[in-house]
Design a protein around this motif. Structure first.
Motif: not given
Ligand SMILES: CC(=O)SCCNC(=O)CCNC(=O)[C@H](O)C(C)(C)COP(=O)(O)OP(=O)(O)OC[C@H]1O[C@@H](n2cnc3c(N)ncnc32)[C@H](O)[C@@H]1OP(=O)(O)O
Ligand SMILES: CC(=O)C(=O)O
Length: 530
Positions: A297-301, A331-332, A363-364
């Protein structure tokens, strides 16, 4: 160096020694079938001398037609001062009628003198004659040398003498147990190598994870020449657990080119781990290597951008090799690459550099700052994209709703009731419903009102409802985040709402759930919606 490693699973024996784990006979049979299908070589299935449940299990397991695994029963050397034939544990082990018997015995002199309280000589006799007894009965016999590494560090001659006694008794494999789980990989490597050099019989390793070193210790023992690894499939066991075999198999088979299980089974590693967790009624850690939900799972942009360009930029293996899946989390800390595929699902013409992409990501981040979390609520995020892209129209207008809670409940089944008035294209509908809580009552009333216009909503029901308090310092004025999981029997989707009022937060998530369902159905029939 041997290329074949025998995977020996002790989920049903050492795993059952874990806090909070208890298997029924049915659970044990299901796990045996799962492990056998996956392709492990041995399944250590219990202690026949321990309890009647294990005895019943060993009766029933004989009737299974296994393709890959041999069933092993586990028990200790005979007790001091009696003959093997007199020993009740030995008798139970024999009655289990398994092709393989695992005998554990002491190899640390301190344990011999202070725990089982016998002489060093008698312990060697106990090992030798217990093994010989089972060999004479035609069994494959594995000797588990308990506390071997601690024993070797305290008194190497005696630890080696315990192994020699097992070999004299006819052991088919001598397994070095890292029972207290505190050894380091370099120690395990060096000591295992000495054993491999000293004996001709195959050597195995049985590491525990008290120092967090179990996987490293198993790998180092294999590097030193061990050909059997004993552990539990998802790592639970006494105290901090046994070595996690799903991690060991991933590492040995995919990184070190050992054959642990049939090659074609590797892509079922994740499914096997999840099935065992389900039967054992434990939640598999999301972060478990190879098989956890977050393992890819990848989260960091920047990571997502990298993986989209070349998957190995932030992945050690292709998740498909182990039957897991790659996930990009909203995510942010996301960048435009993260959300592009979601946006393109709604409008394929939008690109990474389109102004809409920037607006949606802004917006996210703004909503995450207000307490939303889209990682687990991608359906709400899709609705936000639609709203930003002008690809959304409401399916109904709320006039008002009213909720009445009763305490104590007048009716045993229902403690709340809700009344709602909605308007669909100028047509007004007023309904009421009861529920076993205010949100349940509101959900029922809303769906009852809307089913008049959208009959497909009859198929929808909520499968999960989670509330998280976001700012605990504010006590009852804190914001809450409500996550709702819904299903129509075909798909599952999750929506989210945030407010200082739990009813309001639930309402937002409920409305998203209904709108998502209606858009989904329209797209299936008439693609695209709007
Ligand atoms: C490292 C490991 O995981 S080893 C496996 C540990 N697993 C378990 O203990 C689970 C299954 N155990 C049981 O169900 C029970 O302990 C039983 C039925 C086997 C034995 O129960 P009891 O007879 O009541 O004995 P209890 O458990 O209190 O004590 C253990 C006895 O085994 C003896 N013992 C322990 N290890 C060994 C050994 N390797 N060889 C011979 N005897 C041993 C001890 O000396 C002690 O006997 P003692 O009281 O005469 O000194
Ligand atoms: C035998 C065993 O389970 C151990 O020594 O850890």
């Amino acid at each position: 160096m041997a290329n074949k490693i025998a995977i020996f699973d002790s989920t049903l024996r050492d795993g059952a020694q874990a806090e909070g784990i208890s298997f029924s006979v049915e659970d044990k049979l299901k796990i045996v079938k799962t492990l056998d299908e996956f392709g492990v070589a041995y399944i250590e299935a219990g202690n026949p001398g321990s309890n009647p449940k294990d005895l019943e299990f060993f009766e029933r397991v004989k009737k299974l037609n296994l393709s890959n695994a041999k069933i092993a029963a586990f028990g200790s050397t005979r007790r001091r001062g009696i003959s093997v034939e007199e020993d009740s544990n030995v008798k139970s082990l024999l009655s289990a009628d398994t092709p393989v018997v695992v005998i554990f015995g002491k190899s640390w002199d301190f344990h011999v003198t202070d725990i089982i309280k016998t002489s060093l000589e008698e312990n060697l006799e106990m090992i030798k004659d217990t093994l010989r007894f089972f060999k004479e009965k035609g069994k494959e016999v594995i000797f588990d040398a308990e506390h071997f590494f601690d024993g070797y560090k305290a008194n190497p001659e005696y630890a080696m003498a315990a192994l020699s006694a097992a070999v004299e008794g006819g052991a088919d494999c001598i397994v070095l147990c890292e029972t207290n789980g505190g050894a380091f990989p370099n120690e395990v490597y060096e000591i295992t190598k000495k054993v491999v050099e000293a004996f001709e019989v195959p050597v195995g390793i049985h590491p525990h994870n008290d120092g967090g070193m179990a996987v490293a210790n198993a790998i180092m023992a294999v590097e030193a020449g061990a050909i059997q690894v004993q552990g539990t499939f998802i790592g639970f066991g006494e105290r901090c657990g046994n070595v996690n075999l799903s991690t060991v198999i991933g590492n040995l088979q995919l990184k070190k080119n050992f054959d642990c299980i049939p090659k074609e089974q590797m892509c079922t590693l994740t499914q096997t781990a999840r099935r065992i967790a389900e039967i054992a009624n434990v939640s598999l850690s999301d972060r478990m290597p190879y098989v956890g939900k977050s393992a890819f799972a990848h989260k960091g942009g920047m990571h997502i951008d990298g993986v989209s360009k070349a998957s190995h930029s932030f992945e050690h293996i292709n998740p498909e090799l182990v039957g897991n899946e790659r996930r990009f989390l909203m995510s942010e800390v996301a960048g435009r690459s993260t959300i592009l595929s979601k946006i393109q699902k709604v409008n394929p013409n939008v690109t990474k550099d389109s102004p809409e992409t920037k607006e949606i990501i802004d917006r996210l981040k703004e909503l995450e700052h207000l307490g939303y979390q889209f990682e687990g609520a991608e359906s709400t995020f899709e609705l936000i994209i639609r709203k930003q892209l002008g690809k959304y129209r409401p399916f109904f207008e709320l006039d008002h709703f009213k909720i009445i809670g009763e305490h104590p409940a007048g009716n045993e089944d229902f403690s709340s009731s809700a009344m709602i008035k909605v308007n669909v294209d100028g047509q007004v509908e007023i309904t009421a419903a009861e529920g076993d809580g205010p949100v349940n009552a509101l959900d029922k009333a809303l769906r009852k009102a809307l089913e008049v216009f959208y009959p497909a909503l009859k198929e929808v029901h909520l499968t999960d409802y989670k509330v998280r308090v976001l700012d605990t310092k504010e006590a009852t004025a804190a914001k809450v985040r409500v996550l709702i999981e819904s299903t129509d029997g075909e798909d599952i989707w999750t929506t989210v709402g945030v407010s200082t009022d739990i009813i309001e937060a639930s309402w937002i998530a409920l409305v998203d759930s209904i709108e998502y369902k209606l858009i989904k159905d329209i797209e299936k029939k008439f693609k695209p919606y709007l």
